[in-house]
Design a protein around this motif. Sequence first.
Motif, PDB file in Angstrom:
ATOM      1  N   ASP A  47      33.177 -10.050  16.864  1.00 36.07           N
ATOM      2  CA  ASP A  47      32.923 -10.747  15.605  1.00 36.07           C
ATOM      3  C   ASP A  47      32.118  -9.920  14.603  1.00 36.07           C
ATOM      4  O   ASP A  47      31.627 -10.450  13.611  1.00 36.07           O
ATOM      5  CB  ASP A  47      32.221 -12.075  15.862  1.00 36.07           C
ATOM      6  CG  ASP A  47      30.874 -11.898  16.551  1.00 36.07           C
ATOM      7  OD1 ASP A  47      30.588 -10.802  17.058  1.00 36.07           O
ATOM      8  OD2 ASP A  47      30.104 -12.874  16.581  1.00 36.07           O
ATOM      9  N   ALA A  48      31.958  -8.625  14.844  1.00 30.36           N
ATOM     10  CA  ALA A  48      31.205  -7.755  13.938  1.00 30.36           C
ATOM     11  C   ALA A  48      32.178  -6.864  13.172  1.00 30.36           C
ATOM     12  O   ALA A  48      32.781  -5.966  13.747  1.00 30.36           O
ATOM     13  CB  ALA A  48      30.215  -6.896  14.718  1.00 30.36           C
ATOM     14  N   THR A  68      28.461  -2.176  13.737  1.00 30.85           N
ATOM     15  CA  THR A  68      27.594  -2.824  14.711  1.00 30.85           C
ATOM     16  C   THR A  68      28.183  -2.514  16.073  1.00 30.85           C
ATOM     17  O   THR A  68      29.353  -2.806  16.327  1.00 30.85           O
ATOM     18  CB  THR A  68      27.547  -4.347  14.482  1.00 30.85           C
ATOM     19  OG1 THR A  68      27.055  -4.585  13.168  1.00 30.85           O
ATOM     20  CG2 THR A  68      26.657  -5.024  15.500  1.00 30.85           C
ATOM     21  N   VAL A  69      27.403  -1.883  16.931  1.00 26.79           N
ATOM     22  CA  VAL A  69      27.905  -1.454  18.236  1.00 26.79           C
ATOM     23  C   VAL A  69      26.971  -1.941  19.334  1.00 26.79           C
ATOM     24  O   VAL A  69      25.813  -2.271  19.088  1.00 26.79           O
ATOM     25  CB  VAL A  69      28.044   0.087  18.319  1.00 26.79           C
ATOM     26  CG1 VAL A  69      28.999   0.605  17.261  1.00 26.79           C
ATOM     27  CG2 VAL A  69      26.702   0.773  18.194  1.00 26.79           C
ATOM     28  N   PHE A  70      27.489  -1.995  20.562  1.00 25.23           N
ATOM     29  CA  PHE A  70      26.655  -2.262  21.723  1.00 25.23           C
ATOM     30  C   PHE A  70      26.030  -0.934  22.143  1.00 25.23           C
ATOM     31  O   PHE A  70      26.721   0.078  22.244  1.00 25.23           O
ATOM     32  CB  PHE A  70      27.485  -2.818  22.888  1.00 25.23           C
ATOM     33  CG  PHE A  70      27.968  -4.222  22.656  1.00 25.23           C
ATOM     34  CD1 PHE A  70      27.070  -5.268  22.528  1.00 25.23           C
ATOM     35  CD2 PHE A  70      29.319  -4.489  22.585  1.00 25.23           C
ATOM     36  CE1 PHE A  70      27.518  -6.570  22.326  1.00 25.23           C
ATOM     37  CE2 PHE A  70      29.775  -5.795  22.387  1.00 25.23           C
ATOM     38  CZ  PHE A  70      28.873  -6.827  22.256  1.00 25.23           C
ATOM     39  N   ALA A  71      24.738  -0.932  22.388  1.00 23.03           N
ATOM     40  CA  ALA A  71      24.037   0.290  22.788  1.00 23.03           C
ATOM     41  C   ALA A  71      23.722   0.250  24.276  1.00 23.03           C
ATOM     42  O   ALA A  71      23.298  -0.785  24.797  1.00 23.03           O
ATOM     43  CB  ALA A  71      22.745   0.441  21.995  1.00 23.03           C
TER      44      ALA A  71
END
Length: 89
Positions: A47-48, A68-71
């Motif tokens: 959803d980003a 927007t990412v997962f880190a």
Amino acid sequence: MADRPVGAVIEIVERRAVPSNPDHSYADIIVPNEIRINGQRLLMPADAPVRVHEVEFRERDAVLVTLTVFAKRVVFAAEEPEAEVNGRG
């Protein structure tokens, strides 16, 4: 000499399971489902949205992209300058 910073290569692509049919009107439409920075695939929230800022074609303009990412890990740290080879700093 220290490495000079460079701009990232951002790839916003649609990885297709089968080749598109050039006879269909949707063949030219891209529905991105993969994002890569410098060739590395990224995990991103569904959803980003990816935002590509306004682009004006002038000499030396850079393109701004917001992702927007997962880190996996985020590091906040200070880095001290390295001493020169001959021991002087």
